[in-house]
Design a protein around this motif. Sequence first.
Motif, PDB file in Angstrom:
ATOM      1  N   UNK A  69     -22.824 -35.018  18.056  1.00  9.78           N
ATOM      2  CA  UNK A  69     -22.590 -34.026  19.094  1.00  9.78           C
ATOM      3  C   UNK A  69     -21.420 -33.119  18.719  1.00  9.78           C
ATOM      4  N   UNK A  70     -21.460 -31.898  19.247  1.00  4.33           N
ATOM      5  CA  UNK A  70     -20.362 -30.976  19.080  1.00  4.33           C
ATOM      6  C   UNK A  70     -20.352 -30.013  20.256  1.00  4.33           C
ATOM      7  N   UNK A  71     -19.236 -29.331  20.449  1.00  3.50           N
ATOM      8  CA  UNK A  71     -19.072 -28.421  21.583  1.00  3.50           C
ATOM      9  C   UNK A  71     -18.619 -27.053  21.110  1.00  3.50           C
ATOM     10  N   UNK A  72     -19.244 -26.023  21.657  1.00  5.06           N
ATOM     11  CA  UNK A  72     -18.782 -24.660  21.504  1.00  5.06           C
ATOM     12  C   UNK A  72     -17.993 -24.336  22.770  1.00  5.06           C
ATOM     13  N   UNK A  73     -16.677 -24.421  22.687  1.00  2.25           N
ATOM     14  CA  UNK A  73     -15.840 -24.243  23.865  1.00  2.25           C
ATOM     15  C   UNK A  73     -15.957 -22.840  24.464  1.00  2.25           C
ATOM     16  N   UNK A  74     -16.126 -21.840  23.622  1.00  2.00           N
ATOM     17  CA  UNK A  74     -16.236 -20.472  24.107  1.00  2.00           C
ATOM     18  C   UNK A  74     -17.474 -20.279  24.972  1.00  2.00           C
ATOM     19  N   UNK A  75     -18.535 -21.033  24.681  1.00  2.00           N
ATOM     20  CA  UNK A  75     -19.789 -20.914  25.421  1.00  2.00           C
ATOM     21  C   UNK A  75     -19.986 -22.024  26.445  1.00  2.00           C
ATOM     22  N   UNK A  76     -19.025 -22.948  26.537  1.00  2.00           N
ATOM     23  CA  UNK A  76     -19.163 -24.109  27.428  1.00  2.00           C
ATOM     24  C   UNK A  76     -20.491 -24.814  27.199  1.00  2.00           C
ATOM     25  N   UNK A  77     -20.829 -24.996  25.936  1.00  2.00           N
ATOM     26  CA  UNK A  77     -22.110 -25.577  25.566  1.00  2.00           C
ATOM     27  C   UNK A  77     -21.905 -26.766  24.635  1.00  2.00           C
ATOM     28  N   UNK A  78     -22.576 -27.867  24.952  1.00  2.00           N
ATOM     29  CA  UNK A  78     -22.557 -29.063  24.128  1.00  2.00           C
ATOM     30  C   UNK A  78     -23.891 -29.199  23.421  1.00  2.00           C
TER      31      UNK A  78
END
Length: 121
Positions: A69-78
Amino acid sequence: QVQLVESGGGSVQAGGSLRLSCAASGSIFRINAMKWYRQAPGKQREFVAGFISGGNVNYGESVKDRFTIDIDNAKNTMYMQMNHMKPEDTAVYYCNAYVVVSVVAGVQSYWGQGTQVAISS
């Protein structure tokens, strides 16, 4: 209000791969944790993987050598990359997030509607 929308589910053969997404939107001050759960027919919902408060990552025993798993913090998407999939992975996959919607409101838990994953032999 906060909405969680899962996507990326589908049907693949054993040994194949899928990549799931969980997009959070709405009134979000801070996301403290985001997790994936799954529920197969006739079984209880189980933890799959997630980011815990503090940035720590945890995986369920049955997937820790195959899923990432990983998160794109700018897009609030996991995202969850699922490789070497097995028929036992067949389930509805749900996204769960603990969200601080405001300083006043504090932390609240939200769930997505789920996305179906089917792995054939």
